[in-house]
Design an enzyme around this catalytic site. Structure first.
Site, short mmCIF file in Angstrom:
data_model
loop_
_atom_site.label_atom_id
_atom_site.label_comp_id
_atom_site.label_asym_id
_atom_site.label_seq_id
_atom_site.Cartn_x
_atom_site.Cartn_y
_atom_site.Cartn_z
N GLU A 118 0.82 -1.21 0.00
CA GLU A 118 0.00 0.00 0.00
C GLU A 118 0.86 1.26 0.00
O GLU A 118 0.55 2.23 -0.67
CB GLU A 118 -0.94 0.01 1.22
CG GLU A 118 -2.04 -1.04 1.17
CD GLU A 118 -2.99 -0.83 0.00
OE1 GLU A 118 -3.12 0.31 -0.47
OE2 GLU A 118 -3.58 -1.82 -0.44
N TYR A 202 -6.64 6.07 4.83
CA TYR A 202 -6.79 5.09 3.76
C TYR A 202 -5.92 3.86 3.98
O TYR A 202 -6.39 2.72 3.94
CB TYR A 202 -6.46 5.71 2.39
CG TYR A 202 -6.16 4.63 1.40
CD1 TYR A 202 -7.20 3.87 0.87
CD2 TYR A 202 -4.86 4.28 1.09
CE1 TYR A 202 -6.93 2.79 0.03
CE2 TYR A 202 -4.58 3.22 0.27
CZ TYR A 202 -5.62 2.47 -0.27
OH TYR A 202 -5.35 1.41 -1.07
N ASP A 220 -9.61 5.96 -1.86
CA ASP A 220 -8.41 6.47 -2.51
C ASP A 220 -8.83 7.10 -3.83
O ASP A 220 -10.02 7.29 -4.09
CB ASP A 220 -7.38 5.34 -2.74
CG ASP A 220 -7.77 4.43 -3.89
OD1 ASP A 220 -8.97 4.31 -4.20
OD2 ASP A 220 -6.86 3.84 -4.49
#
Length: 522
Positions: A118, A202, A220
């Protein structure tokens, strides 16, 4: 799982509200949402604490939003979940982090694998991340491995990926988890965001849902685009009120039985189908629930005038005032853009322009291969801790003589007295960071063949060209990025020896028999 948080597609036109309401369905405005205060009909007062302000924003949003931008009931939410997850099971891309997570039973290693992916995917294309991720996980397969690594090693592997603070935050976070939590990752989005450096809402939600199965939605750039189109949200997505609504929608939609898969599916949809430009609407699994697609059909019918005033399609109709989730009435709908009218393109400031003079200082081949001098940047700020050619910031309008004098003074602070007559201007390199457009005026200086090897102080070192390309050096120095370009100050059809030297350092594929600075100076 791709996260390019790039700006959405071009919006050349402006929107306008649909002119005719006749013959069209209008959603009744929910009394529970329009009721602000039983006594006065105004927004109730809240304290000025963050929680109070958040409740005030929520009340204002609910008071000014039509149900048109919401999901009506459980059946509609369920239809969205089933359609999206069914598509994801059939079409999802085979990516190394997904394979690693699916085959990992240890929750801490699962969370670590998701965390690394991520962070790497922030502002970076999937195709670029794949090789970096694979090498990273091979070198540091566990939190403990990363915690024991040096920042130099982290920067070296990260070099070329950009946004270098991300790698530093990963290592700092790994050390914190190992030292303070015994190597066990926090288990919820809230604790992940609070505990890990550089982890926002997020990333925390992605880790918690994918690794631990927490039913928490994520938002996102891809999810913003999907939700804005599915619910025809034309207001500025980055505004606090719209952002709050998008997070609320994401939480409403996430499938509690498969939260990680659902979040990845929503991001995957935005990445490969609901793209910023030229979206593949005919391949979209939720096209029947898409308000943007319905808006396109309505506008097409209205434009053709084949069925004036009889289009039986729903549209936004707030009972009072301007809907805060619709585009302002002054913005016209652009027929040529179709669904890419959504979301509204954010206005961005152009990057500020800066100029720096750098020098490729080359030692003779006294110890075999020629060596170049690199110095380390400070541990904070732009490109923190990375290695670069000696440099000095200069005014873009400064004369060449002024640049030479400033650069020579910087060089002498590292290696002592140097001859200024051999300092050559090789060209310029333009590199754009996220917020800075940097022009590097590149100079070269070759020491005499009989010059003794200089011992440099801490923070500087001599490297061969081969070592240069594997060191923790930024893309701006290597010029390996497609976003960078090498521009010369003159218009020679054939590159000069100095220009060839410049490219030989920035482009590893140049043959090893490229001229050296010494040969260029002769």
């Amino acid at each position: 799982m791709k996260k390019p948080r790039a700006a959405v597609g071009n919006r050349s036109g402006r929107r306008k509200q649909a002119s005719s309401q006749e013959g069209k369905k209008k959603c009744a405005f929910s009394s529970s949402q329009s009721k602000l205060s039983a006594s006065s009909g105004t927004i109730p007062e809240f304290s000025e604490t963050p929680a109070g302000l958040a409740r005030q924003q929520k009340a204002l949003l609910q008071a000014s939003v039509s149900p048109y931008h919401l999901f009506r009931d459980v059946a509609e939410v369920t239809a969205f979940q089933e359609s999206l997850l069914g598509w994801y099971d059939r079409k999802k891309r085979d990516l190394p982090w997904r394979r690693l997570v699916e085959g990992e039973v240890d929750l801490d290693r699962r969370a670590y694998a998701v965390w690394v992916s991520e962070v790497m995917l922030q502002q970076t294309q999937v195709a670029t991340v794949i090789n970096y991720y694979t090498r990273w996980m091979q070198k540091w397969p566990t939190l403990q491995d990363l915690a024991s690594a040096s920042l130099e090693e982290v920067n070296q592997l990260w070099a070329g990926l950009g946004y270098y603070s991300r790698g530093r935050w990963l290592q700092e976070g790994a050390r914190k988890v190992v030292e303070e939590l015994g190597g066990h990752m926090p288990r919820t989005a809230e604790t992940l965001q609070r505990f890990l450096p550089g982890v926002g809402r997020y990333t925390a939600g992605a880790i918690a849902s994918i690794a631990f199965g927490q039913a928490t939605g994520v938002v996102d750039g891809n999810v913003i685009r999907v939700l804005c189109r599915v619910r025809a949200i034309g207001a500025e997505p980055s505004s606090s009120l719209v952002s709050q609504h998008l997070w609320s929608l994401a939480q409403q939609l996430v499938d509690p039985a498969r939260p990680g898969d659902f979040n990845q599916a929503a991001m995957e949809l935005g990445a490969i189908v609901c793209t910023p430009q030229r979206p593949l609407c005919s391949h979209c699994p939720v096209q029947n629930l898409c308000r943007a697609r319905q808006r396109v059909e309505r506008e097409q019918l209205s434009a053709s005038q084949s069925l004036p005033g009889s289009c039986d399609l729903e549209e936004c109709a707030p009972s009072t005032g301007q809907c805060l989730l619709c585009a302002p009435p002054t913005e016209l709908w652009d027929q040529t853009l179709g669904v890419t009218n959504f979301p509204r393109k954010a206005s961005r400031k152009p990057p500020r322009e800066e100029c720096s003079a750098i020098c490729v200082l080359e030692q003779p081949k006294a110890l075999g291969d020629a060596r170049i001098l690199l110095v380390q940047r400070p541990n904070s700020g732009l490109l923190a801790g990375l290695w670069e050619f000696p440099s000095v910031n200069v005014n873009a309008e400064a004369s060449g003589q002024h640049q030479r004098e400033a650069l020579l003074q910087e060089l002498q602070s590292w290696v002592g007295s140097l001859p200024d007559t051999r300092l050559q201007h090789l060209g310029q390199v333009v590199h754009t960071f996220s917020h800075i457009k940097m022009t590097y005026q590149v100079y070269g200086l070759a020491l005499e063949e009989n010059t003794p090897v200089t011992i440099v102080p801490p923070g500087a070192r001599w490297l061969t060209r081969e070592d240069f390309h594997t060191a923790a050096v930024s893309t701006a120095m290597k010029k390996g990025s497609k976003r960078s370009q090498v521009a010369t100050l003159s218009k020679w059809k054939k590159p000069s020896p100095g220009q060839q030297v410049l490219e030989s350092f920035f482009r590893p594929q140049v043959p090893t028999d490229a001229p050296s600075l010494n040969s260029a100076a002769q």
